[in-house]
Scaffold this motif. Structure first.
Motif, short mmCIF file in Angstrom:
data_model
loop_
_atom_site.label_atom_id
_atom_site.label_comp_id
_atom_site.label_asym_id
_atom_site.label_seq_id
_atom_site.Cartn_x
_atom_site.Cartn_y
_atom_site.Cartn_z
N LEU A 74 -8.56 -20.27 -37.51
CA LEU A 74 -8.04 -21.63 -37.39
C LEU A 74 -7.20 -21.79 -36.13
CD1 LEU A 74 -7.83 -24.40 -38.82
CD2 LEU A 74 -5.72 -23.55 -39.90
N THR A 75 -6.36 -20.84 -35.85
CA THR A 75 -5.54 -20.86 -34.63
C THR A 75 -5.41 -19.46 -34.07
OG1 THR A 75 -3.45 -20.51 -35.82
CG2 THR A 75 -4.16 -22.81 -35.48
N ARG A 76 -5.25 -19.38 -32.74
CA ARG A 76 -4.86 -18.13 -32.10
C ARG A 76 -3.71 -18.49 -31.17
NH1 ARG A 76 -8.64 -15.88 -28.00
NH2 ARG A 76 -7.03 -16.57 -26.53
N ASN A 77 -2.53 -17.96 -31.45
CA ASN A 77 -1.32 -18.42 -30.82
C ASN A 77 -0.94 -17.66 -29.55
OD1 ASN A 77 -1.24 -18.78 -33.87
ND2 ASN A 77 0.30 -20.25 -33.24
N VAL A 84 5.30 -10.50 -27.31
CA VAL A 84 5.61 -10.95 -28.66
C VAL A 84 6.66 -10.03 -29.28
CG1 VAL A 84 3.31 -11.92 -28.99
CG2 VAL A 84 3.76 -9.57 -29.69
N LYS A 85 7.36 -10.57 -30.25
CA LYS A 85 8.33 -9.81 -31.02
C LYS A 85 7.78 -9.55 -32.42
CE LYS A 85 12.31 -11.72 -28.55
NZ LYS A 85 13.59 -12.48 -28.68
N LYS A 86 8.38 -8.62 -33.10
CA LYS A 86 7.95 -8.29 -34.46
C LYS A 86 8.07 -9.52 -35.35
CE LYS A 86 8.75 -5.08 -38.27
NZ LYS A 86 9.55 -3.92 -38.75
N GLY A 87 6.99 -9.84 -36.05
CA GLY A 87 6.98 -10.98 -36.96
C GLY A 87 6.42 -12.25 -36.36
N ASP A 88 6.19 -12.30 -35.06
CA ASP A 88 5.63 -13.51 -34.44
C ASP A 88 4.22 -13.77 -34.96
OD1 ASP A 88 7.93 -13.84 -33.05
OD2 ASP A 88 7.12 -13.27 -31.08
N LEU A 89 3.88 -15.05 -35.14
CA LEU A 89 2.54 -15.42 -35.60
C LEU A 89 1.55 -15.29 -34.46
CD1 LEU A 89 0.80 -16.58 -37.91
CD2 LEU A 89 1.35 -18.88 -37.04
N LEU A 90 0.52 -14.49 -34.68
CA LEU A 90 -0.49 -14.25 -33.65
C LEU A 90 -1.71 -15.15 -33.84
CD1 LEU A 90 -0.40 -10.34 -33.57
CD2 LEU A 90 0.92 -11.94 -32.19
N ALA A 91 -2.17 -15.31 -35.08
CA ALA A 91 -3.36 -16.12 -35.37
C ALA A 91 -3.37 -16.46 -36.85
CB ALA A 91 -4.63 -15.38 -34.97
N SER A 92 -4.26 -17.38 -37.24
CA SER A 92 -4.36 -17.75 -38.65
C SER A 92 -5.80 -18.11 -38.97
CB SER A 92 -3.43 -18.93 -38.97
OG SER A 92 -3.83 -20.09 -38.23
N THR A 177 4.85 -5.19 -34.66
CA THR A 177 5.87 -4.64 -33.78
C THR A 177 5.91 -5.47 -32.50
OG1 THR A 177 6.61 -2.64 -32.61
CG2 THR A 177 4.26 -3.02 -32.72
N GLU A 178 6.95 -5.28 -31.71
CA GLU A 178 6.99 -5.99 -30.44
C GLU A 178 6.09 -5.31 -29.44
OE1 GLU A 178 10.86 -6.02 -28.77
OE2 GLU A 178 11.07 -3.85 -28.73
N GLY A 179 5.62 -6.07 -28.48
CA GLY A 179 4.73 -5.52 -27.47
C GLY A 179 4.14 -6.62 -26.61
N VAL A 180 3.08 -6.27 -25.90
CA VAL A 180 2.41 -7.22 -25.03
C VAL A 180 0.93 -7.25 -25.39
CG1 VAL A 180 2.05 -5.46 -23.25
CG2 VAL A 180 1.96 -7.87 -22.62
#
Length: 362
Positions: A74-77, A84-92, A177-180
């Motif tokens: 539905l989405t790719r953020n 990104v940081k830990k817990g950030d929404l990546l996609a749905s 986790t956080e990363g790129v």
């Protein structure tokens, strides 16, 4: 007349004799002075082996992140390069189907709970009747069995409800986790299967310098060897590293071996993908290093002029380990304390006396 001729002859004889004596009294020319030569006193020093190579910064840990359930994206953020940081929404995923499953699971729990309430009342009533003798044991046993079945039905319905809730939650993909983000594997509208890579996330905290090493030098590389690493664009940005991993197999295309160097507290400038240079220095066996001008090559074997204690020179064969830009590394033929000529080696002869102009330690 005869007397005058005798006197003349005697004079001529005397003059000739005088010339002879005069010739005998002339001094011989003095021998030339010893040739002035420049020398050094050689010393044995450890052979320093150093090598440089270019590489890139890569994440030590790379996670291929995907949904735990299948569905339509539905989405790719995030896109490649996003931090990104830990817990950030990546996609749905589209949650419609999973919402329906959740509603059905909630209905099952309600139905199972109603059945349990009814079975509990029946069991309580027949238990009382059994105690007063108004119902057989078999009838009570059936009521008890129905109660236990209803209880199991509630447990199963609640488990299905928890599963439906989890699956609905799985339609949202969060960063573990956080990363790129270094790669994406799905776009909006695409149907993906459970476990299929949607986002590749590289950890930014643990970074390696990754180098491709030629087969000529890979034999000298050892795990645990210290490496100095600096930015190619900013040589002032340097860190220390340690060889962590050496690939046992060569790349089939380039023929080089991959060496991974763990960086110690790398700065933010050393971002993932940055080009870096690595330098390795290692001390080897004891060798003698002399200027290239000291080598006399008149045959198959290189030689040097060794200055003896009486300041005479003699040729000494040496074994050359390698030729550098301005120096020559000699593995045998000379010892610590030997004095050799470093200039004008083609103008000397064996046994010739020399005067030392300069004697420096090498």
């Amino acid at each position: 007349m005869l007397g005058r001729m005798g006197t003349l002859a005697a004079g001529m004889v005397a003059a000739s004799f005088g010339l002879i004596l005069g010739g005998c009294s002339e001094e011989k020319p003095a021998p030339p002075p010893p040739r002035l030569v420049r020398t050094i006193v050689v010393e044995e020093k450890p052979l320093v082996l150093s090598a440089e190579g270019a590489g890139t910064i890569q994440a030590r840990y790379v996670n291929n992140i995907g949904f735990l359930v299948s569905g339509r994206v539905l989405t790719r953020n995030v896109d490649v390069g996003a931090s990104v940081k830990k817990g950030d929404l990546l996609a749905s995923l589209d949650p419609v189907d999973y919402n329906s499953r959740l509603t059905a699971a909630q209905s099952q729990v309600t139905s199972a709970q109603a059945a349990l309430d009814q079975a509990a009342g029946e069991e309580s009533r027949f238990k009382q009747l059994l105690a007063n003798g108004f119902t057989p044991q078999a009838r009570y046993d059936q009521a008890l069995k129905d109660l236990q079945t209803a209880q199991a039905g509630v447990v199963g319905a609640k488990a299905n409800l928890k599963l439906a809730q989890d699956q609905l939650g799985y339609t949202q993909l969060h960063a573990p986790t956080e990363g790129v983000v270094t790669q994406t594997g799905a776009n909006v509208g695409q149907v993906v299967q459970a476990g299929e890579m949607v986002v590749q996330l590289s950890s930014f905290n643990d970074r390696d310098g990754v180098f491709s090493i030629s087969v000529i030098y890979i034999g000298a590389a050892k795990v645990g060897m210290p490496v100095k690493v600096w930015m190619q664009a900013k040589p002032s940005v340097t860190v220390q590293g340690v060889v962590r991993e050496i690939s046992p197999n060569a790349d089939p295309v380039t023929g080089t071996y991959t060496v991974k160097v763990t960086l110690q507290d790398p700065p933010a400038d050393m971002f993932i993908g940055a080009v870096v240079v690595g330098e390795v220095s290692n001390q080897g066996r004891e060798v003698v290093t002399v200027p290239a001008s000291a080598i006399l090559q008149t045959g198959d074997t290189p030689e040097v002029w060794l200055v003896s204690a009486d300041n005479s020179v003699k040729k000494v064969p040496v074994k050359v380990d390698r030729f550098n830009t301005d120096t020559v590394t000699i593995s045998s033929g000379l010892s610590k304390g030997d004095r050799i000529v470093t200039a004008g080696v083609n103008a000397l002869n064996d046994g010739q006396k020399v005067t030392v102009e300069k004697a420096d330690a090498q």
